[in-house]
Design an enzyme around this catalytic site. Structure first.
Site, PDB file in Angstrom:
ATOM      1  N   TYR A 155     -15.455  14.190  22.238  1.00 53.78           N
ATOM      2  CA  TYR A 155     -15.615  15.543  21.718  1.00 53.78           C
ATOM      3  C   TYR A 155     -14.679  16.537  22.388  1.00 53.78           C
ATOM      4  O   TYR A 155     -14.664  16.693  23.600  1.00 53.78           O
ATOM      5  CB  TYR A 155     -17.064  16.017  21.883  1.00 53.78           C
ATOM      6  CG  TYR A 155     -17.211  17.510  21.718  1.00 53.78           C
ATOM      7  CD1 TYR A 155     -16.730  18.132  20.570  1.00 53.78           C
ATOM      8  CD2 TYR A 155     -17.781  18.298  22.708  1.00 53.78           C
ATOM      9  CE1 TYR A 155     -16.813  19.508  20.425  1.00 53.78           C
ATOM     10  CE2 TYR A 155     -17.882  19.674  22.565  1.00 53.78           C
ATOM     11  CZ  TYR A 155     -17.394  20.271  21.428  1.00 53.78           C
ATOM     12  OH  TYR A 155     -17.469  21.620  21.284  1.00 53.78           O
TER      13      TYR A 155
ATOM     14  N   CYS B 215       0.821  -1.205   0.000  1.00 57.31           N
ATOM     15  CA  CYS B 215       0.000   0.000   0.000  1.00 57.31           C
ATOM     16  C   CYS B 215       0.859   1.260   0.000  1.00 57.31           C
ATOM     17  O   CYS B 215       0.348   2.361  -0.174  1.00 57.31           O
ATOM     18  CB  CYS B 215      -0.930   0.008   1.199  1.00 57.31           C
ATOM     19  SG  CYS B 215      -2.019  -1.423   1.220  1.00 57.31           S
TER      20      CYS B 215
END
Lengths: 540, 540
Positions: free
Chosen positions: A419, A30
């Protein structure tokens, strides 16, 4: 190598031999495009490990340049060829990890020295050598899938003129058109000449070198170098020769523990077929993640780890989760796309949103487009696609995890995600997408993907946004004026509300719905999707 | 505001009024430290929306500087004070979203003008004003939780001398010590004077301004400015005054649809208690994500959306997922930490790994530390912590999703995550952590967290790594030499293998185990954890 090293860790006394047809083991497939691009400078960085290190750490005998050509199941031997001589290896357990090969069409010029594929270290060296020699200015990349796109970027990075030819009507065929459209815009913005809807017709020039590519529709694209990236086919000759079962997909058939139809022979990776985690049908998904997990499972079996009979795939069902970065844009998918659901005849609904990848007030926020495909009624997630500059991989991974558990859009709406303003929003784009789907399921909003010809498109953006361009036939009533100006709208005609991304359109829908408008819908994804505008262009 | 706007979308005809004691609605609390730091330059960026915009778009009457002081349930009225005058608002449904307030200890000097908290826009302005005036050079931050750490960074960004005082023996008390240790190293590396294990004793100086902080152990830290960030308490006075039930946690008790003990009154956010998704017990988790989702649920109820009786929390159970960035390091948690499991008497096992956050061969790879806490036997995930430079938020979100579904470490090992070398590895750090846990469950490896005094520490790193520092009493046999040198090891004494991060130590464990060593363990997390070395320091 995953299988071999895992087997060693479980069984110190086994004799473990690895036969490799090429010159390298555990190289970073990859990473090849990024080596061509010059981002991974040193070729040696691509060699994750070496035969010597494997021998030292794991006592594994790695034989490179040794091609396994035949498995004799009656004598439990693998016959291989090294330097023209046959070698025979006895086995108690054999693992087939022959992978897949780049497809090269049987047409004139396909074997010319400047027509390449990119799959192996050897391919990479060949390309580096050609590029290093100078004289290459124009490159045609045939095939707009993952490798084709990564190479289009890599070759653009090397200051080459790149034309990308894709037979389908869109680049990145695994994705739905409106998601792939963003990728195409990104390619064009970086100077790639994108040609879709026509495939490779013929290679122009002689066996000593091609000079151009002619597309099926007869256009000629001059080329000093042609890269073929039109897909891979599984290398199943060894398995087929041994009489092992090949699945209908063309991959080697294996059970949940990677055992072939002969339980003494295991198979893993791109040569095998997998169970799709959504449809539960067989599929071929030639990607590194599943291959590595399968290798570990095969190593467990080979190393004498417990095998409690067939079951769900121990390496996990495969969602086909994939991601590609093209310049500043990343895009990916997990599970079913809309087109895959259509093709499979699976009932589905979609929800498309655009939202900032992290809190919009924190510097560096970029828009993210999320598309959910889910089951009507149950809300079960069937698949998802994500595109944007940052945070695409994170959302795909969460979505793949929801798919793993067979979760619903309600589950997605309830996830307690991490968050802080530089990472996300208190209502993450995934929550927003799930909220849309929940509203659709609850009948709170009806959405359409295309504005029907008889409907009135109602643009509820500001007058300034409207002046900057809108959809054909649209009239403009800014959301803030809609309550007092609703009487201007016809009651005898369908109305489709829309805004930039769908959020104000939704509020407008709710206002009009409650004012008694019945032939009403909100345009899914808003103007940016319908007009195929780049994501960055003011998605507020 | 989430509740109010959702209610409006569902009910166009309702009269909706929002009472806000301060001057701002929908301001970006989580952005305040970054405004102080100067990263969010313009204060207006923190105002996600304004009363005017809310009025225009949603026809909601927002009353700032209006403090709700009493709810009269018999007459269904809210009594508020604006500019010294009482105002009365009738309701059919009331939503309490009073949030939480910064805790200020009742000690002399706590109300001095240079002793601040950071919770509101008003607090932020006060601090900006003090800092802008000049003369502030030394700041003491009291409390090493999320806000304390963000502010320690923000004030360091402003070129101030920062001392951080944390009563616990570690910064970031919600995390386990070996994870928080990385944060402390990062703070120190950026010049923050970290003082742990002793709390605020007294504030030195007069009411006109404090000049220093004395810790409980009697040390004096001069300060031109003191920031108190020692936690928050829920603002439940309004609810208590109305006779609503307050939970044992001190938060307002609500059902699955955010209804208080009076179903005409809903409550959301930091003032309420939530259901912990792992323990299923009540907890207070004052974070923005849950609050926003709860607001939307309350808006659904208030707007007449279906309420099918009590159930699991519609806004989702709360995993306590949280993340903080401190300079170049991010760290966070979801679900139970080891210490929380210990405190709750929950049987648990742990797995700690260090791995590159994306493919190590792709430029910019940084080590990530992942710690799983899981149930012995079943392998059910109980919680996790992640720390590193990049990709922390992604792993936390995947882990929070696994927790949502009650998944196991086996599920984690099988997730089909998105892989490209710039985003992850074919075997993601999450897979690696799950593999370790699976090996522990299967008895393939036994790990210890601390080397017992009677055991021989066996360092299997290279001679060069050993020479650079090792654990007390350790001997060195590099992994590559272990097979032939195993006879050097005592059979009558426990041996604990270790390497840099645990991986070579595990291979060494497997070799020795199969050579018949029975009193054997591998050191979890390896040298970097045991010696508390910064993550960047060669975690190979």
């Amino acid at each position: 190598m995953s299988a071999a090293t895992r087997a060693r860790r479980l069984d110190e006394s086994a004799r473990i031999t690895v036969l490799e047809a090429g010159g390298f083991v555990s190289f970073a497939n990859c990473g090849l495009p990024y080596h061509i691009a010059g981002r991974i400078k040193d070729e040696s960085a691509l060699l994750v490990t070496t035969p010597k290190r494997i021998a030292d750490r794991f006592n594994i005998d790695v034989r490179t340049q040794t091609r396994a050509v035949r498995i004799d199941r009656s004598t439990r031997t693998v016959h291989a060829v090294h330097a023209g001589e046959e070698q025979v290896f006895a086995y108690d357990v054999a693992v087939i990890a022959t992978g897949a090969a780049a497809i090269v069409p049987a047409i004139a010029g396909a074997t010319a020295p400047n027509v390449l594929t990119l799959r192996s270290m050897e391919d990479t060296r060949r390309m580096q050598e050609l590029l290093g020699r100078g004289g290459v200015r124009r490159v045609v990349v045939v095939g707009g899938g993952f490798i084709g796109l990564e190479m289009a970027e890599a070759l653009t990075d090397r200051k080459l003129d790149v034309t990308l030819i894709e037979k389908n009507g869109q680049v990145l065929p695994p994705l739905d058109a409106e998601m792939a459209a963003l990728v195409e815009l990104e390619l064009r913005a970086h100077g790639v000449n994108v040609v879709t809807g026509t495939g490779l017709g013929r290679l122009v020039g002689g066996a000593e070198g091609v000079t151009g590519v002619e597309t099926e529709d007869g256009r000629l694209f001059p080329a000093d170098l042609v890269l073929l990236s039109i897909g891979v086919r599984p290398n199943v000759e060894l398995a087929r020769g041994a009489g092992l079962m090949i699945g209908a997909t063309g991959g080697i058939a294996v059970d949940g523990w990677q055992r072939t139809s002969d339980p003494a022979i295991l198979a893993v990776g791109d040569a095998t077929e997998v169970v799709n985690g959504v449809t539960r049908g067989f599929a071929r998904v030639p990607l590194g993640g599943p291959a590595n997990r399968q290798g570990r499972v095969a190593g467990t079996v080979a190393g004498g780890g417990a095998v409690p009979g067939d079951s769900q795939p121990v390496a996990g069902t495969v969602m086909g989760t994939a991601i590609v970065q093209v310049f500043s844009l990343s895009a990916g998918l997990t599970g079913l796309t809309e087109k895959a659901a259509v093709a499979a005849g699976i009932a589905h609904e979609t929800a498309v949103i655009t939202a900032s990848h992290h809190a919009s007030y924190y510097p560096g926020a970029h828009p993210l487009r999320v598309k959910l495909v889910y089951e009507p009624g149950s809300g079960k997630l069937l698949g998802a696609q994500v595109a944007g500059r940052d945070g695409v991989d994170k959302r795909l991974d969460v979505l793949a995890t929801v798919l793993h558990f067979g979760g619903t859009v309600e589950d997605l709406a309830r996830l307690d995600l991490a968050y802080a303003p530089q990472f996300g929003s208190a209502k993450d784009p995934l929550h927003m997408a799930a909220f849309v789907a929940e509203n659709q399921l609850a009948g709170v909003v009806k959405t359409v993907r295309v504005i029907p010809p008889e409907a009135l498109p109602l643009d509820v953006r500001s007058a300034a946004e409207f002046a900057g361009g809108s959809l054909p036939g649209a009239i403009n009533i800014p959301l803030e004026e809609l309550r007092r100006r609703a009487s201007e709208l016809p009651r005898d005609r369908a109305v489709v509300t829309f805004c930039q991304i769908g959020q104000r359109g939704y509020v407008a829908y709710r206002i009009l719905h409650q004012l008694g408008f019945t032939r009403l819908a909100n345009l899914e994804g808003g103007y940016v999707v319908a007009a195929s505008v780049p994501l960055g262009a003011g998605a507020h």
